[in-house]
Scaffold this motif. Sequence first.
Motif, short mmCIF file in Angstrom:
data_model
loop_
_atom_site.label_atom_id
_atom_site.label_comp_id
_atom_site.label_asym_id
_atom_site.label_seq_id
_atom_site.Cartn_x
_atom_site.Cartn_y
_atom_site.Cartn_z
N SER A 11 49.64 18.49 31.76
CA SER A 11 48.26 17.69 31.73
C SER A 11 47.08 18.42 31.53
CB SER A 11 48.08 16.93 32.79
OG SER A 11 49.15 16.05 33.02
N LEU A 12 46.99 20.08 31.91
CA LEU A 12 45.94 20.59 31.71
C LEU A 12 45.72 20.97 30.27
CD1 LEU A 12 44.02 22.27 33.87
CD2 LEU A 12 45.62 23.95 33.52
N THR A 13 46.70 21.37 29.60
CA THR A 13 46.46 21.12 28.06
C THR A 13 46.76 20.03 27.25
OG1 THR A 13 48.50 22.03 27.73
CG2 THR A 13 47.28 23.73 28.22
N ARG A 14 47.11 18.90 27.68
CA ARG A 14 47.26 17.73 27.10
C ARG A 14 48.47 17.93 25.97
NH1 ARG A 14 44.35 15.98 31.12
NH2 ARG A 14 43.23 14.40 31.02
N SER A 15 49.21 18.99 26.35
CA SER A 15 50.08 19.33 25.28
C SER A 15 51.55 19.63 25.92
CB SER A 15 49.63 20.26 24.38
OG SER A 15 49.94 21.42 25.19
N ALA A 167 38.25 20.03 34.39
CA ALA A 167 39.06 20.05 32.82
C ALA A 167 40.21 19.46 32.80
CB ALA A 167 39.19 21.50 32.33
N LEU A 168 40.98 19.45 34.01
CA LEU A 168 42.36 18.48 34.02
C LEU A 168 42.06 17.12 33.74
CD1 LEU A 168 45.19 18.65 34.99
CD2 LEU A 168 44.65 17.94 37.24
N ALA A 169 40.88 16.65 34.31
CA ALA A 169 40.75 15.16 34.26
C ALA A 169 39.81 14.71 32.72
CB ALA A 169 39.44 14.62 35.23
N ASP A 264 42.09 30.91 37.38
CA ASP A 264 43.46 30.30 37.44
C ASP A 264 43.58 28.75 37.94
OD1 ASP A 264 46.49 31.37 37.00
OD2 ASP A 264 46.32 30.32 38.50
N SER A 265 44.38 28.08 37.61
CA SER A 265 44.21 26.60 38.24
C SER A 265 45.17 26.51 39.45
CB SER A 265 44.86 25.39 37.32
OG SER A 265 46.33 25.87 36.99
N GLY A 266 46.00 27.40 39.50
CA GLY A 266 46.91 27.66 40.75
C GLY A 266 48.42 27.20 40.24
N ALA A 267 48.55 26.49 39.18
CA ALA A 267 49.87 26.23 38.75
C ALA A 267 49.86 26.35 37.26
CB ALA A 267 50.39 24.66 39.11
N ALA A 268 50.96 26.74 36.69
CA ALA A 268 51.24 26.78 35.09
C ALA A 268 51.21 25.49 34.64
CB ALA A 268 52.42 27.75 34.75
N PHE A 269 51.68 24.34 35.17
CA PHE A 269 52.02 23.03 34.66
C PHE A 269 51.45 22.05 35.50
CE2 PHE A 269 54.95 25.15 32.04
CZ PHE A 269 54.98 24.37 30.55
N TRP A 270 50.84 21.14 35.23
CA TRP A 270 50.34 20.26 36.03
C TRP A 270 51.05 18.76 35.47
CZ3 TRP A 270 47.17 20.44 40.33
CH2 TRP A 270 46.96 21.84 40.71
N MET A 271 51.80 18.13 35.93
CA MET A 271 52.58 16.95 35.29
C MET A 271 52.11 15.71 36.10
SD MET A 271 56.25 18.92 34.55
CE MET A 271 56.69 17.28 33.69
N HIS A 272 52.19 14.69 35.63
CA HIS A 272 51.71 13.22 36.12
C HIS A 272 52.33 12.13 35.46
CE1 HIS A 272 48.29 15.99 36.60
NE2 HIS A 272 48.15 15.26 37.82
N ASN A 273 53.00 11.39 36.35
CA ASN A 273 53.70 10.10 35.95
C ASN A 273 52.38 9.08 35.70
OD1 ASN A 273 54.03 10.26 38.89
ND2 ASN A 273 54.09 8.06 38.58
N ASN A 274 52.79 8.32 34.82
CA ASN A 274 52.04 7.08 34.65
C ASN A 274 52.11 5.86 35.69
OD1 ASN A 274 50.04 5.38 33.37
ND2 ASN A 274 50.76 6.10 31.51
N PHE A 275 51.29 4.88 35.58
CA PHE A 275 51.43 3.88 36.58
C PHE A 275 52.56 2.85 36.28
CE2 PHE A 275 46.51 4.44 36.32
CZ PHE A 275 46.70 4.92 37.73
N LEU A 276 52.87 2.38 37.37
CA LEU A 276 53.58 1.06 37.45
C LEU A 276 52.88 -0.20 37.64
CD1 LEU A 276 56.91 -0.20 37.60
CD2 LEU A 276 56.24 -0.48 40.10
N VAL A 277 52.96 -0.96 36.66
CA VAL A 277 51.96 -2.09 36.53
C VAL A 277 52.46 -3.42 36.51
CG1 VAL A 277 50.08 -0.84 35.00
CG2 VAL A 277 51.81 -2.20 33.94
N ASP A 278 51.89 -4.44 37.49
CA ASP A 278 52.44 -5.91 37.43
C ASP A 278 51.48 -6.48 36.38
OD1 ASP A 278 49.95 -6.45 38.70
OD2 ASP A 278 51.21 -6.58 40.57
N ARG A 279 51.72 -7.75 36.23
CA ARG A 279 51.05 -8.40 35.30
C ARG A 279 49.53 -8.66 35.71
NH1 ARG A 279 55.83 -12.72 34.00
NH2 ARG A 279 57.04 -11.27 32.77
#
Length: 479
Positions: A11-15, A167-169, A264-279
Motif C-alpha cells: 500500500s505504501l507504493t501502491r504497487s 503518504a500511505l493514505a 523509514d516507515s517501520g515496515a517494508a510492506f504495508w498490506m490492507h484488506n478491503n471492506f466487507l459491505v452489505d447492501r
Amino acid sequence: MHGAPLTLHNSLTRSLQRFEPLDPAKRVRVYSCGPTVYNYAHIGNLRAYVFTDTLSRVLRWKGYPLTHVINITDVGHLTSDADAGDDKMEAAAKARAQSIWDIAAHYTAAFKGNLRDLNIDDPTRWSVATDHIAEMIAFAEKIAPDHCYELDSGLYFDSSTVSNYGALAGGQDDAGEGRIDPVAGKRHPQDFAIWRKTPPGETRQMEWDSPWGKGAPGWHLECSVMSLKYLGAPFDIHTGGIDHREIHHPNEIAQNQAYCGCADSGAAFWMHNNFLVDRSGKMSKSKGVFTTLQTLIDGGVHPLAYRLMCLSAQYRSELEFSAENLIAALTRLKRLAMTVVGLRTRASGEGDASKAAAYRERLDAAVSDDLNTPRALPVLDELLADKKLTPADRLAALADFDAVLGLGLATIERADLRVRPAGATIDAATIEARLSDRREARASKDFAKSDAIRDELTAAGVEVMDGDPLGWDWRPTLG
C-alpha cells in the motif's frame, strides 16, 4: 520451499512487489492490528483476520519461518475509529456500569473464539496494550522534544516534523482530517494525540502517571511501541483493514520516523484488506446493530462457510455480504466436504502427492500472485474431480490446499457442517425418530403419511434428503 516468486501489494507504493525477507537469517516478521475489545467483532472486522491468516499460511507453506504479532487494544482507541471522541473502552464501561478490565477480558475471549471457529491460527504472540504502558511513555519521552507539543488536553504529535506525512493514505483530505479531534490549540488539523490527559475533576478506570500528567496513551502509539519491541525495526509486513490506511497507519509511520530519526516507515510492506459491505453500506458497530459470527451460527451456517466466502474474493477487492452469497458458500463447502468424504471411503494405502504436482504448482502460482485465493479455489475443484488420480493421491495433494486455504477438508465430516439454527423448535433426536417413522410409512406404501412427515420436518426447518447417507440437514434461517 515452493518455487513461484511471492508477489504482494504494498500500500505504501501502491504497487505489486516481489517479497523477500528483510533479513534472511531471521524469521519473517509480521504485525497485524488487532481488535479493540469493547464489543463483539462484526464479520467485517473478521475479514481482516481471514486475510492475515491466509498471508501467514502462504508464508509458512512457502517455507518462510514466521513471527506474527497481533495486538489487543484495551485502551486509547477513540469512538470515531480514528482520533476523535471518547475512549471506546471507557465509554463501554460507563454505559454498562462494568469494570473496563472485565469488559476487555470478555470480548478478548469472544474474539479469540471467533478465530478458532474460523480455523484461524494463533499468532506467535498476542500483545495487550495495557501491558506496555511503561514502554509507551518511554517512546513518547524520546520523540517529544523534537516532534511533540503539549496542550491542556495532552501531548500532541506535530505532523509537520516528519517527511511526507500521510503518504500511505495517498494524501490527506478534509474528510480524513474531520475524523481527527479538532482540539483548540493544535498546530495542524492532522496532528494527533500521543498522550491524553485525564480532564480535571474526572477519574477514569484506565489512567497512569506520566510526565504530561495522569492519563492514557493515544491509540496510534501502542502499535509503534509493540511492533518495535517484538519485531524490531524495520520489520517485514504490517497488515490491517483499509480504514487503517487513512489515519491510524500514517500516524504509526510518523511516530516510527520520529523514533528512528529517519524516513523509514517501520515496515517494508504495508498490506490492507478491503471492506466487507452489505447492501446498505460498510459494516459498522456505530450503527448499533451489526452482524457477528455468532449471528451466522445462530442462523444455521457453519463458520467455515464465511471463511470460504472471504476466500472467494481477492483480499483487496470489496466483498459484498448477503444471505444469498453466504448460503452459496455454505453449499459449496458442503459439496467439497461430500467429495472429500467420498474419496476417503474409496482410498486405499498411502497416496503419492507428487503425482498431483501440477495442481500444487497451480496453487503456488495463484497464491504467490498477491494471495489470489479466488484463482486457487477452482484448482482445488479440479484436483478433487480428477479421475486420472487415485483417491489416495488426491487426498495426499489436498494437504497443500488445506495448509493454504485453512478449510480443514481432509478431516471434516459432513455432519460437522450441520449447524442447528438458534430458533429451531425440534432437536436431532426427534428428527431421527420422525425419519424412522417416515421410512416405515414408505415401506408400507403409506405415502400420505410419508409426505405428511416430510412436510412436518420441512415446516420445522429441516431438509429431508432421500438417498443421501446423511439423511437430513438444517435449512439456514438468515434474514
